[in-house]
Design a protein around this motif. Structure first.
Motif, PDB file in Angstrom:
ATOM      1  N   ILE A 127      -1.945   4.599  -0.617  1.00 38.73           N
ATOM      2  CA  ILE A 127      -1.672   3.334   0.069  1.00 38.73           C
ATOM      3  C   ILE A 127      -2.012   2.162  -0.840  1.00 38.73           C
ATOM      4  CG2 ILE A 127      -2.290   1.854   2.027  1.00 38.73           C
ATOM      5  CD1 ILE A 127      -2.776   4.454   3.637  1.00 38.73           C
ATOM      6  N   VAL A 128      -3.141   2.255  -1.502  1.00 43.05           N
ATOM      7  CA  VAL A 128      -3.566   1.200  -2.416  1.00 43.05           C
ATOM      8  C   VAL A 128      -2.579   1.076  -3.573  1.00 43.05           C
ATOM      9  CG1 VAL A 128      -5.382   0.558  -4.059  1.00 43.05           C
ATOM     10  CG2 VAL A 128      -5.995   1.377  -1.790  1.00 43.05           C
ATOM     11  N   LYS A 129      -2.020   2.192  -4.001  1.00 47.30           N
ATOM     12  CA  LYS A 129      -1.121   2.212  -5.152  1.00 47.30           C
ATOM     13  C   LYS A 129       0.275   1.655  -4.832  1.00 47.30           C
ATOM     14  CE  LYS A 129       0.299   5.197  -8.906  1.00 47.30           C
ATOM     15  NZ  LYS A 129       0.371   6.555  -9.429  1.00 47.30           N
ATOM     16  N   ILE A 130       0.630   1.524  -3.566  1.00 50.99           N
ATOM     17  CA  ILE A 130       1.980   1.071  -3.192  1.00 50.99           C
ATOM     18  C   ILE A 130       2.307  -0.285  -3.812  1.00 50.99           C
ATOM     19  CG2 ILE A 130       3.433   0.288  -1.264  1.00 50.99           C
ATOM     20  CD1 ILE A 130       2.104   2.512   0.424  1.00 50.99           C
ATOM     21  N   LYS A 131       1.410  -1.248  -3.686  1.00 49.22           N
ATOM     22  CA  LYS A 131       1.672  -2.606  -4.190  1.00 49.22           C
ATOM     23  C   LYS A 131       1.911  -2.586  -5.701  1.00 49.22           C
ATOM     24  CE  LYS A 131       2.131  -6.834  -2.885  1.00 49.22           C
ATOM     25  NZ  LYS A 131       3.290  -7.165  -2.098  1.00 49.22           N
ATOM     26  N   LYS A 132       1.084  -1.846  -6.425  1.00 49.29           N
ATOM     27  CA  LYS A 132       1.254  -1.743  -7.875  1.00 49.29           C
ATOM     28  C   LYS A 132       2.600  -1.084  -8.212  1.00 49.29           C
ATOM     29  CE  LYS A 132      -0.549   0.400 -12.060  1.00 49.29           C
ATOM     30  NZ  LYS A 132       0.790   0.733 -12.518  1.00 49.29           N
ATOM     31  N   SER A 133       2.947  -0.050  -7.487  1.00 51.62           N
ATOM     32  CA  SER A 133       4.215   0.639  -7.726  1.00 51.62           C
ATOM     33  C   SER A 133       5.403  -0.279  -7.451  1.00 51.62           C
ATOM     34  CB  SER A 133       4.311   1.896  -6.859  1.00 51.62           C
ATOM     35  OG  SER A 133       3.321   2.821  -7.235  1.00 51.62           O
ATOM     36  N   GLU A 134       5.307  -1.086  -6.410  1.00 51.49           N
ATOM     37  CA  GLU A 134       6.379  -2.046  -6.109  1.00 51.49           C
ATOM     38  C   GLU A 134       6.522  -3.065  -7.239  1.00 51.49           C
ATOM     39  OE1 GLU A 134       6.536  -2.362  -1.275  1.00 51.49           O
ATOM     40  OE2 GLU A 134       4.916  -3.407  -2.309  1.00 51.49           O
TER      41      GLU A 134
END
Length: 152
Positions: A127-134
């Protein structure tokens, strides 16, 4: 032939290129969306079970977020141009401020509910990684666009 007989044909022929162009734009958006799904699924290392639960939540969130932000921009852009901002009354400014707060509250609650839903289907680390991936996806997409534009 009378003008009223020619007019429908003329309107159809002149609107066809706009329709075709809109269809081409929709195809590009669909292609980007498919690429994004592929990129995020790989980058987040989603299992098939996680992906099956994640994507409906993500798509619903993104669609609703887009609607709220579009509504916000449409409302504010009309009322906050240089001519209008100097001539609105204090009461109108207060109403606009209330509208801005309401939209921001809706966006906050949307995000809060989205994160709450995600906690049921994904581990916290993903969940935390979603923003970075986007952000990585957007950066990669922009780079591809620049490379393509530079070759022309």
């Amino acid at each position: 032939m009378k003008i009223k007989d020619i007019l429908p044909i003329f309107l159809f022929l002149t609107s066809f290129p706009f329709y075709a162009q809109n269809e081409k734009t929709n195809q590009k958006f669909e292609k980007i969306k498919a690429y994004k799904i592929s990129f995020l699924t790989a980058d987040l290392e989603l299992t098939p079970a996680e992906a099956e639960k994640f994507w409906p939540l993500y798509n619903t969130y993104e669609d609703r977020r887009y609607e709220l932000r579009h509504e916000k921009m449409k409302t504010y852009a009309q009322k906050l141009n240089d001519d209008t901002i100097n001539s609105i009354s204090e009461k109108q400014a207060g109403a606009l401020l209330s509208q801005m707060e309401s939209t921001n509250r809706k966006l906050y609650l949307l995000k809060k509910n989205y994160l709450s839903s995600l906690r049921r289907v994904l581990p916290a680390k993903k969940i935390v990684k979603i923003k970075k991936s986007e952000k990585d996806f957007n950066r990669k997409l922009l780079q591809q666009y620049r490379n393509k534009a530079g070759k022309k």
